[in-house]
Scaffold this motif. Structure first.
Motif, PDB file in Angstrom:
ATOM      1  N   ARG A  67       4.016  18.607  -4.864  1.00 37.51           N
ATOM      2  CA  ARG A  67       2.625  19.055  -4.952  1.00 37.51           C
ATOM      3  C   ARG A  67       2.526  20.385  -5.704  1.00 37.51           C
ATOM      4  N   LYS A  68       3.425  21.295  -5.410  1.00 35.76           N
ATOM      5  CA  LYS A  68       3.406  22.603  -6.052  1.00 35.76           C
ATOM      6  C   LYS A  68       3.661  22.484  -7.551  1.00 35.76           C
ATOM      7  N   ARG A  69       4.611  21.653  -7.930  1.00 40.27           N
ATOM      8  CA  ARG A  69       4.962  21.545  -9.346  1.00 40.27           C
ATOM      9  C   ARG A  69       3.894  20.801 -10.134  1.00 40.27           C
ATOM     10  N   LEU A  70       3.274  19.815  -9.502  1.00 46.66           N
ATOM     11  CA  LEU A  70       2.185  19.133 -10.184  1.00 46.66           C
ATOM     12  C   LEU A  70       1.005  20.076 -10.403  1.00 46.66           C
ATOM     13  N   GLN A  71       0.787  20.969  -9.457  1.00 39.60           N
ATOM     14  CA  GLN A  71      -0.320  21.908  -9.571  1.00 39.60           C
ATOM     15  C   GLN A  71      -0.102  22.906 -10.702  1.00 39.60           C
ATOM     16  N   SER A  72       1.146  23.310 -10.909  1.00 35.37           N
ATOM     17  CA  SER A  72       1.435  24.348 -11.900  1.00 35.37           C
ATOM     18  C   SER A  72       1.962  23.811 -13.223  1.00 35.37           C
ATOM     19  N   LYS A  80       0.846  -1.195   0.000  1.00 38.18           N
ATOM     20  CA  LYS A  80       0.000   0.000   0.000  1.00 38.18           C
ATOM     21  C   LYS A  80       0.882   1.245   0.000  1.00 38.18           C
ATOM     22  N   LYS A  81       0.645   2.126  -0.952  1.00 41.84           N
ATOM     23  CA  LYS A  81       1.434   3.343  -1.079  1.00 41.84           C
ATOM     24  C   LYS A  81       0.519   4.542  -1.256  1.00 41.84           C
ATOM     25  N   LYS A  82       1.110   5.716  -1.181  1.00 41.06           N
ATOM     26  CA  LYS A  82       0.377   6.954  -1.447  1.00 41.06           C
ATOM     27  C   LYS A  82       0.875   7.550  -2.763  1.00 41.06           C
ATOM     28  N   ALA A  83      -0.047   8.216  -3.457  1.00 35.72           N
ATOM     29  CA  ALA A  83       0.314   8.836  -4.724  1.00 35.72           C
ATOM     30  C   ALA A  83      -0.473  10.126  -4.896  1.00 35.72           C
ATOM     31  N   LEU A  84      -0.045  10.940  -5.849  1.00 36.87           N
ATOM     32  CA  LEU A  84      -0.718  12.187  -6.197  1.00 36.87           C
ATOM     33  C   LEU A  84      -1.235  12.088  -7.624  1.00 36.87           C
ATOM     34  N   ILE A  85      -2.423  12.624  -7.838  1.00 34.10           N
ATOM     35  CA  ILE A  85      -3.012  12.705  -9.171  1.00 34.10           C
ATOM     36  C   ILE A  85      -3.336  14.167  -9.437  1.00 34.10           C
ATOM     37  N   ALA A  86      -2.855  14.698 -10.546  1.00 33.43           N
ATOM     38  CA  ALA A  86      -3.065  16.108 -10.889  1.00 33.43           C
ATOM     39  C   ALA A  86      -3.873  16.214 -12.176  1.00 33.43           C
ATOM     40  N   ARG A  87      -4.970  16.970 -12.091  1.00 31.98           N
ATOM     41  CA  ARG A  87      -5.818  17.238 -13.257  1.00 31.98           C
ATOM     42  C   ARG A  87      -6.205  18.714 -13.239  1.00 31.98           C
ATOM     43  N   SER A  90      -0.869  19.959 -21.098  1.00 29.95           N
ATOM     44  CA  SER A  90      -1.795  19.954 -22.244  1.00 29.95           C
ATOM     45  C   SER A  90      -3.077  19.188 -21.952  1.00 29.95           C
ATOM     46  N   GLY A  91      -3.603  19.403 -20.757  1.00 27.80           N
ATOM     47  CA  GLY A  91      -4.857  18.763 -20.404  1.00 27.80           C
ATOM     48  C   GLY A  91      -4.749  17.320 -19.983  1.00 27.80           C
ATOM     49  N   ARG A  92      -3.561  16.773 -19.951  1.00 31.04           N
ATOM     50  CA  ARG A  92      -3.383  15.381 -19.559  1.00 31.04           C
ATOM     51  C   ARG A  92      -3.369  15.241 -18.036  1.00 31.04           C
ATOM     52  N   THR A  93      -3.559  14.017 -17.566  1.00 28.55           N
ATOM     53  CA  THR A  93      -3.511  13.723 -16.134  1.00 28.55           C
ATOM     54  C   THR A  93      -2.099  13.288 -15.753  1.00 28.55           C
ATOM     55  N   ALA A  94      -1.584  13.847 -14.672  1.00 27.81           N
ATOM     56  CA  ALA A  94      -0.251  13.484 -14.181  1.00 27.81           C
ATOM     57  C   ALA A  94      -0.383  12.713 -12.876  1.00 27.81           C
TER      58      ALA A  94
END
Length: 390
Positions: free
Chosen positions: A199-204, A83-90, A208-212
């Protein structure tokens, strides 16, 4: 005894008992004990189960079992999930999610060729979608690192993502005065800062509309790598402090007063094999303005040429030189860095002009199964570095 067809209703995916897990570890030791003896390998696996990342259900041992109406169940193959944690940016929004890393997939030779491992992985993929998440929720995705090429796991939903690396030779060099060695006590704060930056870099970051997506490089994850490394080092080298004298990593102060850092782990391979002993760079962290403009994409010739004379590249090359030193002190053959960006490759080329990016086709193929909306083809796996490996 006759064995059932892979699609039999008498085959079930279950969580292994401690006794079944131990037997599986006995069976798979030839594949994964590396330089350890069988007895030491079993102790290492028990030790790793006590780490913050994996204890109290953090690691789940799965088994595909044959359960006839009469008689005890028979284990056919197994794997583990962590079990891990991850970030999804949209669209500039970043959310945290639970994900699972699949590892230790193994089928004893006597059961191979019957499709049991494929059945197990099909069932595991479905189970992990809602495993250990709140009711009504789903996991963001799951990952694994294939050592049997790209096709077999892709057929079960884990699609191959870029699996590239670049290497430097282990080398004793004069340490730079700008370098500070990282010790275990430095890592909690470093991981905390790294998470904030990510978190900051994923937010900014413009995609091109893709999910990171990005696995969270938290301290629990790094501690697991440290524990694995420490156990093997103690078994192989006892009290030889030189092996670990390079520390956990290195940090250097940039011109703007911010820092660039990397941390690593030493991996000793089976002496019966030809594979090199490798110091793996787990994570490269860059603060400051240059870091905020950090290109998450893979290295390109144009990107390397653009970064070639930047002070940031010089600073990162100093970090990699420290890694070469640490690898040499530990008797390693090389330093390896996964999925290099243009900054990474430009820094490597300052130390080894003929360094080239290698595409892995068979081993450690980074693979991801997406559980969210849309297609995996719309996903960018950011910071696909060695720290996420399990």
């Amino acid at each position: 005894m006759d064995l059932p067809h892979k699609d039999s209703s008498e085959l079930h995916l279950v969580v292994a008992t401690p006794e079944e897990l131990l037997q599986q570890q006995h069976d798979n030791s030839g594949e994964w004990k590396g330089a350890l003896s069988l007895e030491a390998y079993l102790r290492r696996e028990k030790f790793l189960l006590q780490q913050q990342l994996t204890k109290d259900g953090g690691l789940t041992p799965w088994m595909l079992v044959y359960q006839p109406q009469k008689g005890p169940r028979q284990v056919l193959c197994g794997c583990e999930s962590i079990k891990k944690k991850a970030l999804i940016a949209r669209n500039g929004q970043v959310e945290e999610t639970i994900v699972h890393g699949v590892a230790s997939v193994f089928c004893p030779p006597k059961y191979r060729g019957r499709g049991y491992a494929g059945r197990m992985m099909h069932d595991v993929a479905k189970r992990l979608k809602t495993w250990q998440v709140d009711e009504g929720q789903i996991s963001g995705f799951s990952i694994l690192y294939s050592d049997i090429g790209k096709d077999i796991y892709a057929a079960r939903g884990w699609q191959p993502f870029p699996s590239l690396h670049v290497t430097l030779p282990a080398k004793a060099t004069a340490p730079s005065s700008s370098i500070r060695k990282l010790e275990t006590t430095d890592l909690t704060e470093l991981c905390r800062k790294d998470e904030q930056l990510l978190r900051k870099r994923l937010q900014s970051h413009k995609l091109s509309g893709r999910t990171a997506v990005a696995l969270l490089p938290d301290f629990r994850t790094l501690q697991w790598h440290n524990a694995r490394e420490d156990f093997v080092a103690r078994e192989l080298y006892s009290n030889n402090v030189r092996v670990m004298e390079g520390g956990r990593g290195a940090t250097v102060t940039l011109e703007d007063g911010h820092q660039a850092s990397c941390y690593w782990t030493r991996v000793w391979t089976n002496p019966q094999e030809e594979a090199p002993n490798t110091l793996q760079i787990l994570r490269l962290i860059i603060e400051g303005e240059g870091g905020d403009e950090y290109d998450f994409g893979p290295a390109t010739d144009e990107g390397v040429a653009k970064m070639k004379n930047q002070p940031l590249v010089n600073a990162v090359s100093v970090l990699f030189a420290a890694a070469q030193n640490a690898a040499h002190a530990a008797g390693m053959d090389e330093v390896q860095i996964w999925n290099p960006t243009s900054i990474t490759l430009a820094a490597v080329k300052l130390l080894c002009t003929n360094a080239a990016v290698v595409t892995r086709e068979k081993e450690s193929i980074t693979s991801l199964q997406w559980y969210g909306e849309g297609s995996w083809q719309d996903i960018d796996w950011i910071c696909n570095e060695k720290y996420a490996w399990c």
